[in-house]
Design an enzyme around this catalytic site. Structure first.
Site, PDB file in Angstrom:
ATOM      1  N   GLY A 119       0.894  -1.316   0.106  1.00  0.00           N
ATOM      2  CA  GLY A 119      -0.049  -0.068   0.123  1.00  0.00           C
ATOM      3  C   GLY A 119       0.635   1.194  -0.090  1.00  0.00           C
ATOM      4  CB  ALA A 120       2.154   3.501  -1.629  1.00  0.00           C
ATOM      5  CB  SER A 206       3.416  -3.522  -3.254  1.00  0.00           C
ATOM      6  OG  SER A 206       3.612  -2.337  -3.773  1.00  0.00           O
ATOM      7  CB  ALA A 207       4.788  -0.855   0.386  1.00  0.00           C
ATOM      8  CG  ASP A 330       4.847  -5.671 -10.555  1.00  0.00           C
ATOM      9  OD1 ASP A 330       3.651  -5.632 -10.249  1.00  0.00           O
ATOM     10  OD2 ASP A 330       5.593  -6.540 -10.586  1.00  0.00           O
ATOM     11  CG  HIS A 445       1.775  -3.187  -8.552  1.00  0.00           C
ATOM     12  ND1 HIS A 445       3.177  -3.829  -8.260  1.00  0.00           N
ATOM     13  CD2 HIS A 445       1.596  -2.515  -7.290  1.00  0.00           C
ATOM     14  CE1 HIS A 445       3.489  -3.657  -7.111  1.00  0.00           C
ATOM     15  NE2 HIS A 445       2.519  -2.704  -6.426  1.00  0.00           N
TER      16      HIS A 445
END
Length: 547
Positions: A119-120, A206-207, A330, A445
């Protein structure tokens, strides 16, 4: 331990009955038993605190415990964060909880898999992304089909999780410390749930994938877990590290009214400012291009949990088995923001737009650098390139720079430093199921997550048989790796997945049709547009001295 017994009311009917009370270091917890089919069930414990309510920009502390039996039957609040549309905030500072999914009908000493959400570093929760009445990260299918305990954890995000001065006053990485506290809690307590504390695998997307890599690199993790999986992100990703944290902290201070040239007064003001205001100050500036520059609240080299640049810490991963990879497109989500015309059928994507994107990604390294990258990606365009080829190239550029190249470098560094630990590489390449996108779009992604968590089995009416095939393959490979360190050993898989070594760099192409030919060596299977995989790596790493 939580125990399920089989009670037979006749010779034809047996039912699993779960007792469901477990003693943890903080007190007793009682979960709920979830039926998964004939003689299959999963004990689910939701909202177990793994740490006390954290102080503002302080490290997590052990929870003081509770009296009686904690009814662990509902998810607790996420950590305070902006909403997806950034119009308001949600969550609480009281948020350090985890969830546990324990398969029944199997022996004690189960492998344990701890999931870190993405979630960045700005959004998300252990029970995030509602998926037709359930969480996308619900671990029931994976636990039941893979025979592993699945744990999902919360951690602080945004300005409350990653604000930093770049020095000891506010060192940052509070979200990483929360993850570490959660994994440590699992290490100390999971045996009571039937798990093996000496066989823990951490995995994330991701994150969350970059966080997994950071946990591997930290000296504080020695002996804490045995294996790790990064899906679409590593600590070397250009979006996963803050290079000027004090500048970001001063910007937040200005937004919340802590305007002063005295840094000590500024920090004191931030400490007493309403946390919602501080959270909303972390909103993204959606006008900033390229989109990778939006991510300001990320981990930092703090001289402690992350003592040096990530590229110089892979000696700490020598004993940890590592599996990492990316999705074939991605970068499409980000490319569509940076160059919107790639998703617009009637709009042309020009060479000038491609060069402008490269210029932003290379941080204005100069005309020669821009031309070098442009020449590599446009080599096979021809004199009159087709628009689909140009638009796909934009996605390839962002995929390579943001995900593929950093992941390949991380895999090489891990393989070079490994002492008996194994390394595995993959490319997830199942065509997107998102409607309305151009026909050339592959796996975007986060599209891998639904398959890993078994959604095609949980929600069969919205998937086809091929999607269940893929989901079964991923669960088998991932849980085999968690059990043995070898994704091919354990549950049946469609082909052998060879390890990545310092001299040989195979990877497995993962989709619904995995065969022996799914093991490949070139960067873009069946594409052949770039002269070599090594040229792609060399070009980007030459432009980024940290890789």
């Amino acid at each position: 331990m939580s125990v399920c017994v089989c009670v037979c009311v006749s010779t034809m009917a047996c039912t699993l009955v779960c007792l469901g009370v477990v003693q943890t270091e903080g007190g007793k917890v009682k979960g709920k038993n979830q039926n998964m089919g004939l003689l299959h069930s999963v004990d689910v414990f939701k909202g177990i605190p793994f740490a006390d309510v954290p102080g503002r920009w302080e490290l997590p502390k052990r929870h003081p415990g509770w009296d009686g039996v904690l009814q662990a039957i509902k998810y607790q609040k996420r950590c305070l964060q902006v909403t997806l549309l950034q119009l308001s905030s949600q969550g609480s500072e009281d948020c350090l909880y985890l969830n546990i999914h324990v398969p029944q009908g199997v022996s004690r000493g189960l492998p344990v898999m701890v999931y870190i959400f993405g979630g960045a570093f700005l959004l998300g929760a252990s029970n995030d992304v509602p998926f037709l009445g359930n969480s996308l990260y619900d671990g029931n299918e994976m636990a039941d089909r893979g025979g592993v305990i699945v744990v999902s954890v919360n951690y602080r995000v945004g300005s409350l999780g990653f604000l930093s001065t770049g020095d000891a006053r506010m060192p940052g990485n509070y979200g990483l410390w929360d993850q570490h506290a959660a994994i440590s809690w699992v290490k100390r307590n999971i045996e009571a749930f039937g798990g093996n504390p000496d066989n823990i695998t951490i995995f994330g997307q991701s994150a969350g994938a970059a966080s997994v890599n950071y946990q591997m690199l930290s000296p504080y993790s020695k002996g804490l877990f045995r294996r790790a999986i990064s899906q679409c992100g590593v600590a070397l990703s250009p979006w996963a590290i803050q290079l000027d944290p004090m500048a970001t902290t001063k910007k937040v201070a200005r937004k919340v009214g802590c305007r002063t040239t005295n840094e000590e007064e500024m920090l004191l003001c931030l400490k007493i400012t309403d946390p919602v205001g501080i959270t909303m100050a972390a909103k993204l500036n959606l006008l900033l291009i390229p989109v990778m520059n939006l991510l300001e609240f990320t981990p930092v080299v703090d001289g402690d949990f992350i003592p040096d640049h990530p590229s110089r810490l892979f000696n700490n991963t020598a004993d940890i088995d590592y599996l990492a990879g990316v999705n074939s497109m991605d970068g499409h989500l980000f490319a569509g923001v940076d160059v919107p015309s790639i998703n617009q059928r009637r709009k042309e994507t020009t060479a000038a737009q491609v060069k402008k994107l490269i210029s932003g990604l290379t941080q204005q390294k100069g005309a020669e650098a821009i031309q070098s990258v442009y020449s590599m990606y446009s080599a096979n365009w021809g004199s009159v390139p087709q628009q689909d080829m140009v638009k796909k190239t934009v996605t390839d550029i962002e995929t390579d720079y943001l995900f593929l190249v950093p992941t390949q470098v991380a895999l090489q560094l891990h393989a070079q430093h490994a002492r008996g630990a194994r390394t595995y590489s993959y490319l997830f390449d199942m065509k997107t199921r998102i409607p309305g996108l151009p026909s050339w779009v592959g796996a975007m992604h986060a599209e891998d997550v639904q398959y890993l968590f078994g959604k095609p089995f949980d929600k069969p009416l919205i998937y086809f048989p091929r999607h269940r095939d893929l989901s079964g393959y991923m669960i088998a490979y991932w849980t085999n790796f968690a059990k043995t360190g070898d994704p091919s050993r354990g549950s049946k898989v469609p082909t052998i997945w060879p390890p990545f070594t310092p001299s040989r760099h195979p990877y497995l192409v993962i989709n619904s049709d995995i065969t022996k030919s799914s093991v490949r060596y070139s960067p873009r299977p069946g594409d052949g547009r770039y002269t070599s995989r090594q040229e792609t790596l060399n070009t980007w790493t030459d432009l980024d001295g940290s890789l």
